[in-house]
Design an enzyme around this catalytic site. Structure first.
Site, short mmCIF file in Angstrom:
data_model
loop_
_atom_site.label_atom_id
_atom_site.label_comp_id
_atom_site.label_asym_id
_atom_site.label_seq_id
_atom_site.Cartn_x
_atom_site.Cartn_y
_atom_site.Cartn_z
N SER A 120 5.66 8.22 5.07
CA SER A 120 6.42 8.76 5.37
C SER A 120 7.27 9.58 6.74
CB SER A 120 7.41 9.38 4.40
OG SER A 120 7.83 8.43 3.22
N ASN A 160 1.93 0.78 11.29
CA ASN A 160 1.03 -0.52 10.58
C ASN A 160 2.26 -1.67 10.17
OD1 ASN A 160 0.67 -1.77 8.01
ND2 ASN A 160 -0.21 0.06 6.79
N LYS A 199 3.06 -4.20 8.99
CA LYS A 199 2.30 -4.64 7.08
C LYS A 199 2.92 -5.62 7.37
CE LYS A 199 2.78 0.09 5.20
NZ LYS A 199 3.04 0.77 3.67
N GLU A 256 -2.40 -0.15 0.01
CA GLU A 256 -1.73 -1.52 -0.61
C GLU A 256 -2.62 -2.69 -0.73
OE1 GLU A 256 1.50 -1.98 2.54
OE2 GLU A 256 2.07 -0.30 1.37
N GLY A 268 5.87 5.15 2.04
CA GLY A 268 7.31 3.90 1.67
C GLY A 268 7.66 4.96 0.77
P1 PGA Z 1 4.86 4.45 5.22
O1 PGA Z 1 3.81 3.52 5.08
O2 PGA Z 1 5.53 5.53 6.44
O3 PGA Z 1 6.15 3.05 5.83
O4 PGA Z 1 5.59 5.78 4.37
C1 PGA Z 1 2.63 4.73 5.55
C2 PGA Z 1 1.19 3.16 6.08
O5 PGA Z 1 1.40 2.66 4.51
O6 PGA Z 1 0.80 3.04 6.66
#
Ligand code: PGA
Length: 252
Positions: free
Chosen positions: A214, A10, A12, A98, A174
């Site tokens: 994460s 992802n 983003k 989000e 994140g």
């Molecule tokens: P992250 O995000 O791996 O940066 O924690 C995961 C996500 O939001 O799909």
């Protein structure tokens, strides 16, 4: 039936066209030897076409990060499922935390999006997960169950069986703070049990449930070794080919 792990990146709101194309080419090269994991890249809308070009002829599949539930109409700023399908999109992430947090996406909207995706043969990656406050209040099971019920209510069983749910504890996204394999497995098992109750045990056995929050090459293998964890939805670590491939190649 063995479930093939599915690892999705992802991205983003990262990567313009040239960067996206470059990263996608690097991912294709770095994951070419892995044939027992399904690989999906979810760039921003504006980079979908560039990524489609870069992954053409490879095993890597194209995903998007959102869609609208209507097929067309006066919805300024939105993108429809037929528009995504035309670009070769096979998966769409819906209900990401989000989007729930900043764009007020509800379980009812996610449910409608899933129906529209099914109508066009596109597979939803349906995200659920509790906040830190909810976990600390002991409400994880209740919150995740409500989300799963709301997102899946009334959907056709055969389509649900072929879908993907991503369990992403909001406090792990994140933050560098991953759920332990036990914490993740517990919620994954709960989701699968709930799907068995809502549909059938066969539907629950076929459905793939990703963990997200994460995920890194260092913790992927341990998470993926859990019986109900069938892959990962990866944010930060998907922005570098080396770390994303390290997760895809978790079994190597
Ligand atoms: P992250 O995000 O791996 O940066 O924690 C995961 C996500 O939001 O799909």
């Amino acid at each position: 039936m063995a479930r093939m792990p599915i690892i999705a990146g992802n991205w983003k709101m990262h990567n313009k066209r040239a960067e996206a194309e470059q990263l996608a080419r690097e991912v294709v090269a770095a994951t070419a030897a892995t044939t027992d994991v399904e690989i999906v890249l979810c760039p921003p809308f504006t980079s979908l076409e560039a990524v489609a070009k870069a992954i053409a002829g490879s095993r890597v599949k194209l995903g998007a990060q959102n869609c609208h539930f209507e097929e067309k109409g006066a919805f300024t700023g939105e993108v429809s499922v037929p528009m995504l399908k035309e670009l070769g999109v096979e998966y769409v992430i819906i209900g990401h935390s989000e989007r729930r947090q900043y764009f007020a996406e509800t379980d009812a909207a996610i449910n409608r999006k899933a129906q529209t995706l099914y109508a066009h043969g596109v597979t939803p990656i349906i995200c659920v997960g509790e906040t830190l406050e909810e976990r600390e209040a002991g409400r994880t099971a209740e919150v995740v169950s409500t989300q799963v019920r709301g997102c899946l209510a009334g959907l056709p069983a055969d389509k649900v069986a072929a879908s993907v749910i991503a369990y992403e504890p909001v406090w792990a996204i994140g933050t560098g703070r991953t759920a332990t394999k036990e914490q993740a497995q517990e919620v994954h098992a709960l989701i699968r049990k709930l799907v068995a109750e809502m549909f059938t045990p066969d539907v629950a056995a076929a459905l793939r449930i990703q963990y997200g929050g994460s995920v890194k090459p260092e913790n992927a293998r341990e998470l993926m070794s859990q019986p109900d964890i069938d892959g990962a939805l990866v944010g930060g670590a998907s922005l570098k080919a080396e770390s994303f491939a390290g997760i895809v190649n978790f079994n190597k």
